[in-house]
Write an enzyme that holds these catalytic residues in place. Sequence first.
Site, PDB file in Angstrom:
ATOM      1  CB  CYS A 149      -0.633  -0.029   1.018  1.00 14.26           C
ATOM      2  SG  CYS A 149      -1.746   1.509   1.892  1.00 14.26           S
ATOM      3  CB  CYS A 152       0.309   2.029   4.469  1.00 13.04           C
ATOM      4  SG  CYS A 152      -1.362   0.950   3.905  1.00 13.04           S
TER       5      CYS A 152
END
Length: 260
Positions: A149, A152
Amino acid sequence: MAHVASNPVGFHKLRLYHFQHNQSLHPLKFVVQPQSKSRRYQRLYCQTNPSPTESSPKENLSGEPGSDNDSNTTQATGSSIDPGLPEYPSRKTNRQIAVVSILAAVGLFASTRLDLGISLKDLSAAALPYEQALSNGKPTVVEFYADWCEVCRELAPDVYKVEQQYKDRVNFVMLNVDNTKWEQELDEFGVEGIPHFAFLDSKGNEEGNVVGRLPKRYLLENVDALARGEASIPHARVVGQFSSAESRKVRQVVDPRSHG
Protein backbone atom coordinates in the site's frame (compact mmCIF):
# COMPACT_ATOMS: atom_id res chain seq x y z
CA MET A 1 31.49 98.05 -1.27
CA ALA A 2 34.35 99.67 0.62
CA HIS A 3 36.41 97.75 3.16
CA VAL A 4 37.67 99.76 6.08
CA ALA A 5 40.62 98.38 8.01
CA SER A 6 40.62 98.94 11.72
CA ASN A 7 43.23 101.34 13.07
CA PRO A 8 44.03 102.16 16.65
CA VAL A 9 44.38 105.87 15.89
CA GLY A 10 41.44 108.21 15.99
CA PHE A 11 39.89 109.77 12.92
CA HIS A 12 39.98 113.57 12.96
CA LYS A 13 39.42 114.48 9.37
CA LEU A 14 37.83 112.61 6.51
CA ARG A 15 37.71 113.85 2.96
CA LEU A 16 35.87 111.80 0.34
CA TYR A 17 36.21 112.13 -3.42
CA HIS A 18 33.05 111.68 -5.42
CA PHE A 19 33.14 109.31 -8.38
CA GLN A 20 31.33 109.11 -11.59
CA HIS A 21 29.42 106.12 -12.90
CA ASN A 22 31.97 105.20 -15.58
CA GLN A 23 34.85 104.99 -13.19
CA SER A 24 35.59 101.57 -11.74
CA LEU A 25 38.00 102.54 -8.97
CA HIS A 26 37.77 105.80 -7.00
CA PRO A 27 40.13 106.74 -4.27
CA LEU A 28 38.66 107.95 -1.05
CA LYS A 29 41.16 110.00 0.91
CA PHE A 30 40.87 110.79 4.48
CA VAL A 31 43.41 112.31 6.80
CA VAL A 32 44.30 110.56 9.98
CA GLN A 33 45.92 112.63 12.64
CA PRO A 34 47.47 110.41 15.26
CA GLN A 35 48.55 111.38 18.72
CA SER A 36 52.06 112.00 17.45
CA LYS A 37 53.05 114.92 15.30
CA SER A 38 53.55 112.90 12.15
CA ARG A 39 50.56 112.38 9.87
CA ARG A 40 49.64 109.32 7.93
CA TYR A 41 47.28 109.00 5.04
CA GLN A 42 44.99 106.02 4.45
CA ARG A 43 43.33 105.39 1.12
CA LEU A 44 40.19 103.37 0.53
CA TYR A 45 39.15 102.09 -2.89
CA CYS A 46 35.59 101.37 -3.91
CA GLN A 47 34.75 99.09 -6.81
CA THR A 48 31.27 98.98 -8.26
CA ASN A 49 31.74 95.55 -9.93
CA PRO A 50 34.23 93.44 -8.03
CA SER A 51 36.41 91.19 -10.16
CA PRO A 52 35.33 87.53 -9.95
CA THR A 53 38.94 86.46 -9.57
CA GLU A 54 39.34 88.45 -6.41
CA SER A 55 37.98 86.92 -3.28
CA SER A 56 37.02 88.70 -0.15
CA PRO A 57 38.86 88.08 3.09
CA LYS A 58 35.81 86.27 4.34
CA GLU A 59 36.00 83.85 1.43
CA ASN A 60 39.71 83.37 1.93
CA LEU A 61 39.18 82.56 5.55
CA SER A 62 36.66 79.92 4.62
CA GLY A 63 39.21 78.17 2.45
CA GLU A 64 41.99 78.08 5.00
CA PRO A 65 42.87 74.57 6.10
CA GLY A 66 42.13 73.71 9.67
CA SER A 67 39.57 76.47 10.07
CA ASP A 68 36.12 76.07 11.57
CA ASN A 69 34.51 76.60 8.20
CA ASP A 70 36.58 73.74 6.80
CA SER A 71 35.31 71.40 9.47
CA ASN A 72 31.77 72.62 8.92
CA THR A 73 32.15 71.97 5.20
CA THR A 74 33.39 68.46 5.92
CA GLN A 75 30.46 67.82 8.22
CA ALA A 76 28.04 69.11 5.62
CA THR A 77 29.59 66.88 2.99
CA GLY A 78 29.38 63.86 5.29
CA SER A 79 25.78 64.61 6.17
CA SER A 80 24.86 64.85 2.51
CA ILE A 81 25.22 61.07 2.19
CA ASP A 82 21.84 59.47 1.71
CA PRO A 83 20.92 57.81 5.02
CA GLY A 84 18.58 55.46 3.15
CA LEU A 85 21.39 53.58 1.43
CA PRO A 86 21.83 50.05 2.88
CA GLU A 87 24.97 49.25 4.81
CA TYR A 88 27.02 46.29 3.70
CA PRO A 89 27.19 43.50 6.32
CA SER A 90 30.46 42.97 8.09
CA ARG A 91 32.51 39.79 7.89
CA LYS A 92 31.29 38.77 11.33
CA THR A 93 27.66 39.09 10.22
CA ASN A 94 28.39 37.05 7.08
CA ARG A 95 29.97 34.28 9.14
CA GLN A 96 26.98 34.19 11.48
CA ILE A 97 24.58 33.95 8.55
CA ALA A 98 26.65 31.14 7.04
CA VAL A 99 26.67 29.17 10.32
CA VAL A 100 22.90 29.52 10.77
CA SER A 101 22.29 28.43 7.17
CA ILE A 102 24.47 25.35 7.60
CA LEU A 103 22.75 24.36 10.84
CA ALA A 104 19.32 24.80 9.23
CA ALA A 105 20.35 22.65 6.27
CA VAL A 106 21.71 19.93 8.55
CA GLY A 107 18.53 19.97 10.63
CA LEU A 108 16.34 19.71 7.56
CA PHE A 109 18.45 16.87 6.19
CA ALA A 110 18.33 15.00 9.50
CA SER A 111 14.56 15.46 9.74
CA THR A 112 14.11 14.17 6.20
CA ARG A 113 16.29 11.18 6.91
CA LEU A 114 14.28 10.43 10.03
CA ASP A 115 10.99 10.53 8.16
CA LEU A 116 12.29 8.40 5.30
CA GLY A 117 13.79 5.92 7.77
CA ILE A 118 10.38 4.97 9.24
CA SER A 119 8.81 2.02 7.46
CA LEU A 120 5.67 -0.06 7.92
CA LYS A 121 7.87 -2.89 9.14
CA ASP A 122 9.21 -0.66 11.92
CA LEU A 123 5.71 0.37 12.96
CA SER A 124 4.52 -3.23 12.92
CA ALA A 125 7.44 -4.39 15.06
CA ALA A 126 6.76 -1.68 17.66
CA ALA A 127 2.98 -2.19 17.67
CA LEU A 128 1.16 -3.82 20.56
CA PRO A 129 -0.51 -7.23 19.97
CA TYR A 130 -4.23 -6.83 19.31
CA GLU A 131 -5.37 -9.14 22.12
CA GLN A 132 -3.19 -7.34 24.67
CA ALA A 133 -4.46 -3.95 23.59
CA LEU A 134 -8.06 -4.99 24.17
CA SER A 135 -7.31 -6.15 27.70
CA ASN A 136 -5.11 -3.43 29.25
CA GLY A 137 -7.86 -0.86 29.79
CA LYS A 138 -6.43 1.80 27.45
CA PRO A 139 -7.98 3.28 24.32
CA THR A 140 -6.63 1.80 21.09
CA VAL A 141 -5.87 2.84 17.53
CA VAL A 142 -5.98 -0.08 15.07
CA GLU A 143 -4.41 0.45 11.66
CA PHE A 144 -5.20 -1.99 8.86
CA TYR A 145 -2.40 -1.83 6.30
CA ALA A 146 -0.46 -3.78 3.65
CA ASP A 147 3.17 -3.70 2.64
CA TRP A 148 2.23 -2.96 -0.98
CA CYS A 149 0.00 0.00 0.00
CA GLU A 150 1.63 3.23 -1.20
CA VAL A 151 -0.59 5.47 0.94
CA CYS A 152 0.26 3.37 4.01
CA ARG A 153 3.95 3.90 3.37
CA GLU A 154 3.49 7.63 2.87
CA LEU A 155 1.64 8.03 6.17
CA ALA A 156 4.11 5.93 8.18
CA PRO A 157 6.19 8.94 9.39
CA ASP A 158 3.06 10.78 10.60
CA VAL A 159 1.77 7.69 12.37
CA TYR A 160 5.15 7.23 14.03
CA LYS A 161 5.21 10.81 15.34
CA VAL A 162 1.71 10.57 16.81
CA GLU A 163 2.54 7.19 18.32
CA GLN A 164 5.65 8.55 20.02
CA GLN A 165 3.60 11.37 21.51
CA TYR A 166 0.75 9.24 22.93
CA LYS A 167 2.18 5.72 23.30
CA ASP A 168 2.01 5.91 27.12
CA ARG A 169 -1.76 6.56 27.11
CA VAL A 170 -2.99 4.96 23.88
CA ASN A 171 -2.39 1.52 22.35
CA PHE A 172 -1.24 1.35 18.74
CA VAL A 173 -2.00 -1.86 16.83
CA MET A 174 -0.99 -2.80 13.26
CA LEU A 175 -3.02 -5.47 11.42
CA ASN A 176 -1.85 -6.63 7.97
CA VAL A 177 -4.82 -7.24 5.68
CA ASP A 178 -2.81 -9.90 3.81
CA ASN A 179 -2.82 -12.03 6.95
CA THR A 180 -5.81 -14.42 6.94
CA LYS A 181 -5.81 -14.31 10.72
CA TRP A 182 -7.61 -10.95 10.59
CA GLU A 183 -10.48 -11.93 8.30
CA GLN A 184 -12.96 -11.57 11.15
CA GLU A 185 -11.62 -8.12 12.12
CA LEU A 186 -11.79 -7.02 8.49
CA ASP A 187 -15.49 -7.85 8.40
CA GLU A 188 -16.13 -6.48 11.89
CA PHE A 189 -14.65 -3.06 11.14
CA GLY A 190 -15.89 -3.01 7.53
CA VAL A 191 -12.45 -2.51 5.99
CA GLU A 192 -12.76 -1.79 2.27
CA GLY A 193 -9.80 0.53 1.77
CA ILE A 194 -6.43 0.98 3.45
CA PRO A 195 -4.96 2.49 5.45
CA HIS A 196 -7.97 2.13 7.72
CA PHE A 197 -7.68 3.59 11.24
CA ALA A 198 -10.22 2.39 13.79
CA PHE A 199 -10.46 4.30 17.10
CA LEU A 200 -11.55 2.24 20.13
CA ASP A 201 -12.33 3.49 23.61
CA SER A 202 -10.91 1.89 26.75
CA LYS A 203 -13.63 -0.80 26.61
CA GLY A 204 -12.90 -1.78 23.01
CA ASN A 205 -15.92 -0.04 21.46
CA GLU A 206 -15.34 1.68 18.15
CA GLU A 207 -15.93 5.43 18.21
CA GLY A 208 -15.14 6.06 14.55
CA ASN A 209 -12.64 5.58 11.76
CA VAL A 210 -10.73 7.45 9.10
CA VAL A 211 -9.62 5.93 5.80
CA GLY A 212 -6.97 6.84 3.26
CA ARG A 213 -4.60 9.77 2.84
CA LEU A 214 -5.63 12.59 5.15
CA PRO A 215 -3.81 15.46 6.87
CA LYS A 216 -1.92 14.52 10.01
CA ARG A 217 -4.22 16.60 12.20
CA TYR A 218 -7.13 14.18 11.67
CA LEU A 219 -5.17 11.36 13.24
CA LEU A 220 -3.65 13.61 15.89
CA GLU A 221 -6.95 15.14 17.04
CA ASN A 222 -8.69 11.76 17.22
CA VAL A 223 -5.86 10.21 19.23
CA ASP A 224 -5.80 13.21 21.54
CA ALA A 225 -9.53 12.83 22.20
CA LEU A 226 -9.00 9.14 23.05
CA ALA A 227 -6.14 10.01 25.42
CA ARG A 228 -8.28 12.55 27.27
CA GLY A 229 -11.19 10.11 27.58
CA GLU A 230 -13.60 12.11 25.47
CA ALA A 231 -17.00 10.55 24.76
CA SER A 232 -16.49 10.99 21.00
CA ILE A 233 -13.77 11.82 18.52
CA PRO A 234 -13.84 14.93 16.29
CA HIS A 235 -13.42 12.99 13.02
CA ALA A 236 -15.57 9.87 13.23
CA ARG A 237 -16.19 9.18 9.53
CA VAL A 238 -13.65 10.64 7.12
CA VAL A 239 -12.44 9.07 3.88
CA GLY A 240 -9.50 10.18 1.73
CA GLN A 241 -7.55 8.60 -1.10
CA PHE A 242 -6.94 4.94 -0.28
CA SER A 243 -5.85 1.60 -1.71
CA SER A 244 -8.59 -0.96 -2.22
CA ALA A 245 -8.55 -3.86 0.20
CA GLU A 246 -9.73 -6.10 -2.64
CA SER A 247 -6.17 -5.98 -3.98
CA ARG A 248 -4.80 -7.72 -0.91
CA LYS A 249 -2.59 -10.76 -1.29
CA VAL A 250 -3.93 -13.35 1.09
CA ARG A 251 -1.28 -15.44 2.78
CA GLN A 252 -1.33 -18.11 5.41
CA VAL A 253 -0.50 -17.30 9.01
CA VAL A 254 2.95 -18.59 9.92
CA ASP A 255 2.80 -17.69 13.59
CA PRO A 256 -0.66 -17.72 15.20
CA ARG A 257 0.55 -15.07 17.63
CA SER A 258 1.60 -12.74 14.80
CA HIS A 259 -0.25 -9.44 14.64
CA GLY A 260 1.37 -8.43 11.38
